[in-house]
Design a protein around this motif. Structure first.
Motif, PDB file in Angstrom:
ATOM      1  N   ASP A   6      -3.177   6.584   7.499  1.00 13.12           N
ATOM      2  CA  ASP A   6      -3.132   5.294   6.803  1.00 13.12           C
ATOM      3  C   ASP A   6      -1.670   4.836   6.783  1.00 13.12           C
ATOM      4  N   VAL A   7      -1.390   3.753   7.525  1.00 10.27           N
ATOM      5  CA  VAL A   7      -0.019   3.257   7.651  1.00 10.27           C
ATOM      6  C   VAL A   7       0.173   2.133   6.648  1.00 10.27           C
ATOM      7  N   GLY A   8       0.664   2.471   5.471  1.00 12.35           N
ATOM      8  CA  GLY A   8       0.901   1.475   4.442  1.00 12.35           C
ATOM      9  C   GLY A   8       2.153   0.662   4.723  1.00 12.35           C
ATOM     10  N   THR A   9       2.442  -0.261   3.824  1.00 16.62           N
ATOM     11  CA  THR A   9       3.593  -1.129   4.018  1.00 16.62           C
ATOM     12  C   THR A   9       4.896  -0.349   4.019  1.00 16.62           C
ATOM     13  N   SER A  10       5.013   0.652   3.162  1.00 14.39           N
ATOM     14  CA  SER A  10       6.241   1.432   3.121  1.00 14.39           C
ATOM     15  C   SER A  10       6.015   2.937   3.215  1.00 14.39           C
ATOM     16  N   ALA A  76      -8.160   9.052  13.605  1.00 12.91           N
ATOM     17  CA  ALA A  76      -8.670   7.805  13.016  1.00 12.91           C
ATOM     18  C   ALA A  76      -7.521   7.061  12.364  1.00 12.91           C
ATOM     19  N   LEU A  77      -7.287   5.823  12.804  1.00 16.40           N
ATOM     20  CA  LEU A  77      -6.167   5.018  12.322  1.00 16.40           C
ATOM     21  C   LEU A  77      -6.628   3.885  11.424  1.00 16.40           C
ATOM     22  N   THR A  78      -5.905   3.682  10.349  1.00 18.68           N
ATOM     23  CA  THR A  78      -6.025   2.467   9.551  1.00 18.68           C
ATOM     24  C   THR A  78      -4.618   2.130   9.059  1.00 18.68           C
ATOM     25  N   GLY A  79      -4.456   0.956   8.462  1.00 17.28           N
ATOM     26  CA  GLY A  79      -3.131   0.578   7.995  1.00 17.28           C
ATOM     27  C   GLY A  79      -3.091  -0.862   7.539  1.00 17.28           C
TER      28      GLY A  79
END
Length: 481
Positions: A6-10, A76-79
């Motif tokens: 999970d690629v969050g904003t920071s 599995a990618l999300t962000g």
């Protein structure tokens, strides 16, 4: 098992998740958010991708903790969604990524709103626009930096940027592509919407959405860097808001999900792709599941506004519950409007000039009253969004703000219903659920709610009147902005 990212904003997180929902501890790596003059907010794509490599390598090393005999089946990618991530044909950045928090295109949105363009695009695609959406950002660059667009091969988002670098594929998930040019029912771009925005010339920069269930193969060089086998299936999406919805267990039309994070994202699963509400706000997203759509109101306010207030007051986040408990319903007469983003608000209305306020202050007002007033106003905004979306069944909650027991009770009272809170790796669970489905695997990864926050009848009665007062104050403020 699956490696979920999970690629969050920071902050980027990764962990393993088994078919039965068990997980390893999450590994985290921070990336830089550059806040610059002119309401510009940017990120370095290579730095963000580097955080993904770091946390995936760490997560892969934990495989024996779940089951040493089970293989890793997929990545599995999300962000984060929205914004504008320009790349060349090799996936290299064409300048920094423009964040969803970027406000440089506010003047474009003002023109489009005055000309009726935003409303017509919303009517055609179900997507409202705000300054940090791809369309106004593209239009801003076309006017001020056309050379950047000319140097780019794809105008995409965070998740498909990582997918391109890891697999070599020029793609985009349908959830990201939904904003704002996709006809979600047909999963094709609405050419008229592009024309209305004056972006037909740049149509070639839009990657075609991947069909549901699409998996890509990990490139050998990247696989070696990550400690994974070459060709490992990679699932690229949905982005973080729908991933949290599905990770929270959304499966039936009418169910709602509340993400109390940096933004306050409210969403409802629906069988109808028609746009929500009467204003050109919110979005309708295509999902990996046939005849199911997510109607979303991603308000700009959330924990970021609370963080600002706590910093101003010199209070640590760990003190939040104690402060909320010190102030009664109604915060001693103090009320708030929670619009504390530099780019204004985008749901359930759009106004780049929206700003926050505190009213009813007196010498008797304490820090606890200020904090409760802001927390109550965020909950009122959540109700405004969910009612506009047409929630009709149970509501789940996740995100950092959902960890607060006292704030959870405020939300339950304002919404007038019990709140089912999920805390563990919700976005990653949603991405893993989609990946397992694509693999044809029988998996149950969402798990049970961590706890249920009951709506107190006294609070429900009090907040019914408070919500009506909030709507009146909001209507008056909108006339003055």
């Amino acid at each position: 098992m699956i490696v979920g990212v999970d690629v969050g904003t920071s902050v980027t997180k990764a962990q393993l998740i088994a078919r039965d929902g068990r997980t390893t501890p999450a590994h985290e790596a921070r990336s830089t958010v550059y806040t610059l003059p002119g309401n510009r907010v940017e990120q370095d794509m290579d730095e963000v991708i580097g955080t993904v490599v770091t946390v995936v390598r760490a997560a892969v090393a934990d495989a024996a903790q779940l089951d040493p005999d089970e293989p890793i089946e997929a990545l599995a990618l999300t962000g984060q969604g929205d914004g504008l991530w320009l790349r060349d044909a090799q996936g290299r950045p064409v300048g920094r990524a423009l964040s969803w928090m970027d406000g440089r295109a506010a003047d474009v949105l003002d023109r489009w709103t005055a000309d009726g363009i935003t409303r017509e695009v919303h009517r055609r695609t179900g997507s409202g626009m705000f300054p940090g959406a791809a369309a106004p950002l593209l239009a801003h660059l076309a006017e001020h930096e056309p050379e950047r667009l000319a140097a780019a091969d794809v105008a995409g988002y965070c998740v498909d940027t990582i997918a391109q670098r890891f697999t070599g594929e020029r793609t985009v998930d349908a959830s990201d592509a939904s904003l704002p040019f996709l006809n979600v029912a047909t999963r094709r771009y609405d050419e008229q919407a592009l024309e209305l925005c004056g972006l037909t010339r740049w149509r070639s920069l839009l990657a075609e959405p991947a069909p549901p269930g699409t998996l890509f193969g990990l490139l050998p060089k990247v696989a070696a860097e990550l400690g994974l086998p070459a060709g490992l299936p990679v699932s690229a999406g949905p982005f973080d808001i729908p991933a949290c919805g599905f990770g929270s267990g959304l499966s039936e039309a009418g169910q709602g999900n509340l993400i109390i994070g940096t933004t306050l994202a409210c969403q409802v699963l629906s069988a109808d792709p028609a746009p929500p509400g009467d204003e050109a706000a919110g979005m309708v997203l295509a999902t990996p599941y046939p005849d199911r759509y997510l109607k979303v109101m991603p308000a700009m306010i959330g924990t970021a506004g609370l963080d600002w207030l706590l910093k101003m007051l010199g209070v640590r986040i760990e003190e939040l519950d104690a402060l909320l408990a010190q102030s009664p319903y109604g915060a001693g007469g103090v009320t708030a409007l929670p619009f504390l983003s530099t780019s204004g608000e985008r749901a359930p209305f759009v106004d780049a000039r929206a700003r926050g306020r505190l009213d009813g202050l007196s010498p008797l007002t304490g820090r606890a009253d200020l904090v409760r007033a802001l927390c109550e106003s965020v909950a009122y905004s959540a109700r405004h969004c969910l009612e506009t979306l047409g929630v009709s069944a149970e509501v789940t909650a996740c995100g950092g703000g959902a960890r607060s027991g006292e704030w959870g009770r405020v939300f339950a009272g304002v919404l007038g219903r019990d709140l089912h809170v999920r805390e563990d790796a919700v976005g990653i669970r949603g991405a893993a659920r989609v990946a397992f489905t694509a693999l044809g695997a029988d998996a149950e990864v969402t798990g049970a709610p961590a706890r249920t926050v009951r709506a107190d009848p006294e609070a429900v009665e009090f907040y019914e009147a408070g919500y009506a007062a909030y709507l009146r104050a909001l209507a008056a403020a909108r006339e003055s902005w």
